[in-house]
Design a protein around this motif. Sequence first.
Motif, short mmCIF file in Angstrom:
data_model
loop_
_atom_site.label_atom_id
_atom_site.label_comp_id
_atom_site.label_asym_id
_atom_site.label_seq_id
_atom_site.Cartn_x
_atom_site.Cartn_y
_atom_site.Cartn_z
N UNK A 62 0.83 -1.34 0.09
CA UNK A 62 0.06 0.05 0.06
C UNK A 62 0.82 1.22 -0.05
N UNK A 63 1.88 1.23 0.68
CA UNK A 63 2.91 2.45 0.84
C UNK A 63 3.65 2.65 -0.34
N UNK A 64 3.92 1.46 -1.02
CA UNK A 64 4.76 1.88 -2.29
C UNK A 64 3.73 2.33 -3.33
N UNK A 65 2.54 1.71 -3.61
CA UNK A 65 1.52 2.50 -4.48
C UNK A 65 1.49 3.87 -4.19
N UNK A 66 1.21 4.41 -2.94
CA UNK A 66 0.93 5.69 -2.68
C UNK A 66 2.33 6.48 -3.33
N UNK A 67 3.63 5.93 -3.16
CA UNK A 67 4.68 6.49 -3.51
C UNK A 67 4.69 6.80 -5.03
N UNK A 68 4.25 5.64 -5.67
CA UNK A 68 4.31 5.68 -7.16
C UNK A 68 3.19 6.60 -7.49
N UNK A 69 1.98 6.55 -6.93
CA UNK A 69 1.05 7.55 -7.50
C UNK A 69 1.55 9.04 -7.27
N UNK A 70 2.20 9.15 -6.35
CA UNK A 70 2.52 10.73 -6.40
C UNK A 70 3.77 10.79 -7.20
N UNK A 71 4.81 9.91 -7.32
CA UNK A 71 5.83 10.18 -8.39
C UNK A 71 5.22 10.43 -9.92
N UNK A 72 4.20 9.51 -10.10
CA UNK A 72 3.67 9.60 -11.42
C UNK A 72 3.00 10.98 -11.68
N UNK A 73 2.28 11.43 -10.71
CA UNK A 73 1.69 13.01 -10.67
C UNK A 73 2.66 13.99 -10.93
N UNK A 74 3.96 13.84 -10.19
CA UNK A 74 4.88 14.68 -10.29
C UNK A 74 5.61 14.59 -11.67
N UNK A 75 5.67 13.54 -12.14
CA UNK A 75 6.39 13.26 -13.54
C UNK A 75 5.53 13.76 -14.68
N UNK A 76 4.29 13.64 -14.44
CA UNK A 76 3.15 14.14 -15.40
C UNK A 76 3.34 15.78 -15.54
N UNK A 77 3.41 16.27 -14.10
CA UNK A 77 3.42 17.92 -14.18
C UNK A 77 4.76 18.38 -14.83
N UNK A 78 5.67 17.58 -14.63
CA UNK A 78 7.04 17.79 -15.39
C UNK A 78 7.03 18.04 -16.81
N UNK A 79 6.15 17.04 -17.41
CA UNK A 79 5.95 16.68 -18.69
C UNK A 79 4.85 18.07 -19.48
N UNK A 80 4.41 18.99 -18.56
CA UNK A 80 3.82 20.04 -19.15
C UNK A 80 2.19 19.61 -19.16
N UNK A 81 1.89 18.48 -18.40
CA UNK A 81 0.46 17.97 -18.55
C UNK A 81 -0.35 18.64 -17.56
#
Length: 81
Positions: A62-81
């Motif tokens: 569960x904790x790893x999924x939370x981390x991956x979700x946040x990291x995915x959102x951060x990388x999406x923001x960095x791509x200009x999404x």
Amino acid sequence: MPADQEPQTLADAHEVLWRTRPNRDAHPSKWAAFYRHRAQVYAATAKIDLRHRHEATQCAGLEMRKALDIEHRLSSQGDGA
């Protein structure tokens, strides 16, 4: 439990990790690192606290999924999404 000692039970892990929680307004990358650390602690605890190994393993996932979700959102923001 001393702060420099690794948790030996799932209850110890919960207690130790609660004390290291970032502030609510901490940057998302800090939260992602926190969740990754929690996943590592729970995974290690699952190997020690055999009575609660399934629950600790579930907590780690569960904790790893939370981390991956946040990291995915951060990388999406960095791509200009």
